[in-house]
Design a protein around this motif. Structure first.
Motif, PDB file in Angstrom:
ATOM      1  N   LEU A   1      48.633  13.494  -3.167  1.00 32.01           N
ATOM      2  CA  LEU A   1      47.358  13.831  -2.515  1.00 32.01           C
ATOM      3  C   LEU A   1      46.935  15.274  -2.823  1.00 32.01           C
ATOM      4  O   LEU A   1      45.793  15.650  -2.625  1.00 32.01           O
ATOM      5  N   GLN A   2      47.882  16.065  -3.320  1.00 33.30           N
ATOM      6  CA  GLN A   2      47.564  17.479  -3.611  1.00 33.30           C
ATOM      7  C   GLN A   2      47.128  17.706  -5.062  1.00 33.30           C
ATOM      8  O   GLN A   2      46.853  18.830  -5.463  1.00 33.30           O
ATOM      9  N   ILE A   3      47.064  16.648  -5.846  1.00 39.98           N
ATOM     10  CA  ILE A   3      46.742  16.818  -7.262  1.00 39.98           C
ATOM     11  C   ILE A   3      45.302  17.277  -7.455  1.00 39.98           C
ATOM     12  O   ILE A   3      44.366  16.664  -6.947  1.00 39.98           O
ATOM     13  N   ASN A   4      45.159  18.366  -8.184  1.00 37.58           N
ATOM     14  CA  ASN A   4      43.858  18.809  -8.695  1.00 37.58           C
ATOM     15  C   ASN A   4      42.732  18.675  -7.659  1.00 37.58           C
ATOM     16  O   ASN A   4      41.791  17.926  -7.859  1.00 37.58           O
ATOM     17  N   ARG A   5      42.809  19.457  -6.599  1.00 36.60           N
ATOM     18  CA  ARG A   5      41.896  19.271  -5.452  1.00 36.60           C
ATOM     19  C   ARG A   5      40.563  19.987  -5.665  1.00 36.60           C
ATOM     20  O   ARG A   5      40.237  20.953  -4.973  1.00 36.60           O
ATOM     21  N   LEU A   6      39.802  19.504  -6.583  1.00 37.06           N
ATOM     22  CA  LEU A   6      38.563  20.210  -6.947  1.00 37.06           C
ATOM     23  C   LEU A   6      37.507  20.184  -5.858  1.00 37.06           C
ATOM     24  O   LEU A   6      36.758  21.127  -5.694  1.00 37.06           O
ATOM     25  N   LYS A   7      37.457  19.103  -5.087  1.00 39.19           N
ATOM     26  CA  LYS A   7      36.470  19.035  -3.996  1.00 39.19           C
ATOM     27  C   LYS A   7      36.818  20.092  -2.926  1.00 39.19           C
ATOM     28  O   LYS A   7      35.956  20.873  -2.523  1.00 39.19           O
ATOM     29  N   SER A   8      38.058  20.125  -2.512  1.00 43.65           N
ATOM     30  CA  SER A   8      38.467  21.109  -1.502  1.00 43.65           C
ATOM     31  C   SER A   8      38.285  22.531  -2.008  1.00 43.65           C
ATOM     32  O   SER A   8      37.971  23.434  -1.240  1.00 43.65           O
ATOM     33  N   LEU A   9      38.483  22.720  -3.299  1.00 39.60           N
ATOM     34  CA  LEU A   9      38.349  24.062  -3.865  1.00 39.60           C
ATOM     35  C   LEU A   9      36.884  24.461  -4.023  1.00 39.60           C
ATOM     36  O   LEU A   9      36.479  25.546  -3.636  1.00 39.60           O
ATOM     37  N   TYR A  10      36.086  23.540  -4.561  1.00 42.46           N
ATOM     38  CA  TYR A  10      34.717  23.912  -4.940  1.00 42.46           C
ATOM     39  C   TYR A  10      33.727  23.750  -3.797  1.00 42.46           C
ATOM     40  O   TYR A  10      32.808  24.552  -3.640  1.00 42.46           O
ATOM     41  N   ASP A  11      33.910  22.716  -2.997  1.00 45.37           N
ATOM     42  CA  ASP A  11      32.877  22.351  -2.052  1.00 45.37           C
ATOM     43  C   ASP A  11      33.438  22.147  -0.650  1.00 45.37           C
ATOM     44  O   ASP A  11      33.254  21.102  -0.047  1.00 45.37           O
ATOM     45  N   PRO A  12      34.149  23.158  -0.122  1.00 42.58           N
ATOM     46  CA  PRO A  12      34.726  22.968   1.204  1.00 42.58           C
ATOM     47  C   PRO A  12      33.610  23.018   2.236  1.00 42.58           C
ATOM     48  O   PRO A  12      32.884  24.004   2.328  1.00 42.58           O
ATOM     49  N   GLU A  13      33.437  21.988   2.983  1.00 45.09           N
ATOM     50  CA  GLU A  13      32.406  21.895   4.023  1.00 45.09           C
ATOM     51  C   GLU A  13      31.031  22.342   3.537  1.00 45.09           C
ATOM     52  O   GLU A  13      30.317  23.072   4.219  1.00 45.09           O
ATOM     53  N   GLY A  14      30.689  21.953   2.323  1.00 41.10           N
ATOM     54  CA  GLY A  14      29.327  22.202   1.846  1.00 41.10           C
ATOM     55  C   GLY A  14      29.039  23.607   1.346  1.00 41.10           C
ATOM     56  O   GLY A  14      27.958  23.874   0.858  1.00 41.10           O
ATOM     57  N   ILE A  15      30.009  24.534   1.460  1.00 40.00           N
ATOM     58  CA  ILE A  15      29.763  25.879   0.925  1.00 40.00           C
ATOM     59  C   ILE A  15      30.419  25.943  -0.447  1.00 40.00           C
ATOM     60  O   ILE A  15      31.636  25.831  -0.561  1.00 40.00           O
ATOM     61  N   LYS A  16      29.620  26.100  -1.490  1.00 37.90           N
ATOM     62  CA  LYS A  16      30.186  26.061  -2.841  1.00 37.90           C
ATOM     63  C   LYS A  16      30.929  27.363  -3.153  1.00 37.90           C
ATOM     64  O   LYS A  16      30.378  28.454  -3.033  1.00 37.90           O
ATOM     65  N   TYR A  17      32.176  27.215  -3.567  1.00 38.53           N
ATOM     66  CA  TYR A  17      32.993  28.366  -3.941  1.00 38.53           C
ATOM     67  C   TYR A  17      32.816  28.589  -5.448  1.00 38.53           C
ATOM     68  O   TYR A  17      33.056  27.670  -6.238  1.00 38.53           O
ATOM     69  N   PRO A  18      32.369  29.802  -5.845  1.00 38.58           N
ATOM     70  CA  PRO A  18      31.965  29.950  -7.248  1.00 38.58           C
ATOM     71  C   PRO A  18      33.106  30.034  -8.272  1.00 38.58           C
ATOM     72  O   PRO A  18      32.873  29.816  -9.452  1.00 38.58           O
ATOM     73  N   TYR A  19      34.304  30.362  -7.831  1.00 40.59           N
ATOM     74  CA  TYR A  19      35.350  30.655  -8.813  1.00 40.59           C
ATOM     75  C   TYR A  19      36.249  29.454  -9.132  1.00 40.59           C
ATOM     76  O   TYR A  19      37.472  29.563  -9.203  1.00 40.59           O
ATOM     77  N   VAL A  20      35.642  28.288  -9.291  1.00 42.53           N
ATOM     78  CA  VAL A  20      36.398  27.098  -9.688  1.00 42.53           C
ATOM     79  C   VAL A  20      35.799  26.571 -10.978  1.00 42.53           C
ATOM     80  O   VAL A  20      34.578  26.496 -11.119  1.00 42.53           O
ATOM     81  N   ALA A  21      36.641  26.230 -11.927  1.00 43.29           N
ATOM     82  CA  ALA A  21      36.139  25.695 -13.192  1.00 43.29           C
ATOM     83  C   ALA A  21      36.923  24.449 -13.556  1.00 43.29           C
ATOM     84  O   ALA A  21      38.087  24.293 -13.200  1.00 43.29           O
ATOM     85  N   LEU A  22      36.224  23.569 -14.248  1.00 43.52           N
ATOM     86  CA  LEU A  22      36.865  22.371 -14.776  1.00 43.52           C
ATOM     87  C   LEU A  22      37.117  22.644 -16.256  1.00 43.52           C
ATOM     88  O   LEU A  22      36.284  23.248 -16.928  1.00 43.52           O
ATOM     89  N   SER A  23      38.263  22.241 -16.739  1.00 46.22           N
ATOM     90  CA  SER A  23      38.531  22.439 -18.165  1.00 46.22           C
ATOM     91  C   SER A  23      39.467  21.355 -18.663  1.00 46.22           C
ATOM     92  O   SER A  23      39.959  20.549 -17.880  1.00 46.22           O
ATOM     93  N   ASN A  24      39.712  21.317 -19.956  1.00 47.60           N
ATOM     94  CA  ASN A  24      40.579  20.275 -20.525  1.00 47.60           C
ATOM     95  C   ASN A  24      41.923  20.800 -21.022  1.00 47.60           C
ATOM     96  O   ASN A  24      42.821  20.028 -21.285  1.00 47.60           O
ATOM     97  N   ASP A  25      42.034  22.117 -21.217  1.00 48.58           N
ATOM     98  CA  ASP A  25      43.272  22.685 -21.747  1.00 48.58           C
ATOM     99  C   ASP A  25      43.678  22.022 -23.069  1.00 48.58           C
ATOM    100  O   ASP A  25      44.850  21.840 -23.354  1.00 48.58           O
TER     101      ASP A  25
END
Ligand code: ZN
Length: 493
Positions: free
Chosen positions: A427-451
């Protein structure tokens, strides 16, 4: 040339553009296009800005040009792999080495890692190397071991493992820092060839719409500076702007402020493409896909991991007492603190490879200690942050730490992920929603990448292979559910 009837993702008021010599020189409405001009009808297709790939290894992709991909569906067993490698050798008799990339032993029918004895069946006259999909491990044949001087008495390098049999002889499998040992034997020797392959790689990335990249394994040493290689490649047609992150070493640590500033300013090729220094790179741990990420709790299903099967380990001082079942630390807090202090003094960002939550703890503690030093961007970044706890995500937001996450990993590597992780950590894998959009406030320092190319997919740099699983939270094989709560919308992804 004009293009009309497009859906412009970032501007709903326009539907047309004019492109000249590869550049957009005008945007507007279809009605404004002068009559008689040549115009392509986009038929409602979406027009996106170019992708910024925040964690990629173009120089490693370059090394893969011409190498055989040894993954499913073409290669499903060690037997088939040997056959394929023989074929590639027969087709390239003038090549001095034989190489394949992308294998994952958990996906082989034999269910074991290949060894040097398997690769000796490919050739005993040429050096043979296969790289694992995570690029943290490789297997070489007996000749390559001999040429690299790796024998029974060769000690494990710090943060690396030379896997051995019961008699202590190397099996050919080399992990983490040890995987670099035979590098020289397989390096592309001529600069001309390197540049040619760099340009080919750049064109591949351009096909995916990637407009700028972050070279996450920049090397500077006595032999040269990778920034120069980029600049030369740009003169020959390498298209993307490049932000370089130097891998920490003695050369980097002895660079003066002046030398750093010059590189931060960057170099611009006559084509307009630019390469500049953005920061430093450090590795704290291994990977989820072979059970070597640095965890606070034991990997529950670790019995088969490459690391646990082996006797002894070479942990850093700090991690001496850690159990191997909690992953392999390839770096430590003391050294990372030294790097961060250097970066703070010189105004550079620090990217740290950290897949497990123990490694993320180390970064968070250092961020609390050292604060931020770059304005408008994170000073400290967690690369991957593959398993993060709630309390860690809270801290990341408070401290302004950057995270670059890769959904393509759980997408393409579902088998090892499901093998090594328990339900809680799944359940802890790659938590992009919790990181980027916690309760509707967008956190700017999250990026998606492919490595790219560090994953089990023959098209590792394709951004859509990262976007799709971010939106669906499904694995490639089995379409398994990877925590639907962490879904992002297509637009956010
Ligand atoms: Zn990477």
């Amino acid at each position: 040339m004009y293009y009309s009837n497009g859906k412009f993702l970032l501007n709903k008021n326009i539907d047309s553009m004019k492109v000249d010599d590869g550049k957009i020189i005008w945007t507007g409405r279809k009605e404004e296009i002068p009559e008689g001009e040549e115009c392509v009808d986009l038929k409602g297709k979406t027009v996106l800005p170019a992708f910024v790939e925040t964690h990629i290894h173009p120089t490693i992709l370059t090394e893969l040009v011409g190498k055989l991909s040894i993954m499913a569906p073409e290669v499903n067993s060690i037997e088939e792999m040997i056959e394929k490698l023989r074929e590639i050798d027969a087709a390239n008799p003038e090549a001095s080495t034989i190489e394949g990339w992308g294998y994952d032993e958990t996906k082989f029918e034999e269910g074991r890692s290949p060894t040097r004895y398997d690769l000796d069946k490919v050739s005993t006259e040429k050096s043979v190397r296969i790289q694992r999909s995570d690029l943290h491990n490789c297997v070489v044949n007996s000749l390559a071991l001999e040429l690299a001087g790796i024998d029974k008495d060769y000690p494990d390098p710090a943060g690396g493992i030379i896997h051995r049999d019961e008699q202590g002889a190397p099996t050919g499998l080399l992990s983490e820092k040890a995987a670099f040992l035979p590098g020289e034997i397989f390096a592309i020797k001529s600069e001309e060839e390197k540049i040619r392959k760099m340009v080919a790689t750049s064109l591949e990335l351009a096909k995916y719409g990637i407009g700028s990249v972050s070279e996450t394994l920049g090397i500077i040493d006595e032999e040269g500076d990778m920034m120069d290689l980029y600049l030369k490649s740009m003169e020959k047609g390498f298209l993307q702007d490049v932000a370089v992150y130097y891998l920490w070493n003695d050369t980097v640590s002895s660079l003066s402020q002046e030398e750093i500033d010059k590189r931060k300013e960057g170099y611009t090729a006559s084509t307009g493409a630019k390469v500049k220094l953005s920061g430093l790179k450090y590795f704290l741990d291994g990977t989820i896909s072979n059970g070597s990420a640095g965890m606070t709790k034991e990997f529950p299903k670790i019995e088969d991991s490459l690391y646990v099967k082996r006797d002894g380990n070479t942990p850093s001082e700090e991690d001496k007492n850690r159990e191997l079942t909690k992953g392999l630390m390839t770096g430590n807090k003391e050294e990372l603190r030294e790097i961060m202090k250097f970066a703070k003094e010189k105004g550079l960002q620090v990217k740290t490879h950290a897949m497990g939550d123990h490694s993320a703890d180390i970064i968070i503690e250092l961020a609390e200690e050292l604060g931020n030093w770059i304005e408008g961007a994170p000073s400290i970044r967690i690369e991957h942050g593959t398993t993060l706890r709630d309390d860690q995500i809270k801290k990341i937001h408070e401290l302004g730490i950057g995270v670059s996450g890769q959904s393509i990993f759980f997408y393409a590597e579902y088998e090892p992920y499901s093998k090594y992780l328990d339900e809680e950590r799944f359940l802890q894998i790659n938590r992009l929603k919790s990181l980027y959009d916690p309760e509707g406030i967008k956190y700017p320092y999250v990026a998606l990448s492919n490595d790219a190319p560090s994953t089990y997919h023959p098209e590792p740099a394709n951004p859509w292979l990262g976007i799709e699983p971010t939106v669906t939270r499904r694995s490639l094989t089995e379409k398994a559910d990877i925590n639907q709560k962490e879904k992002l919308s297509l637009k956010d992804a």
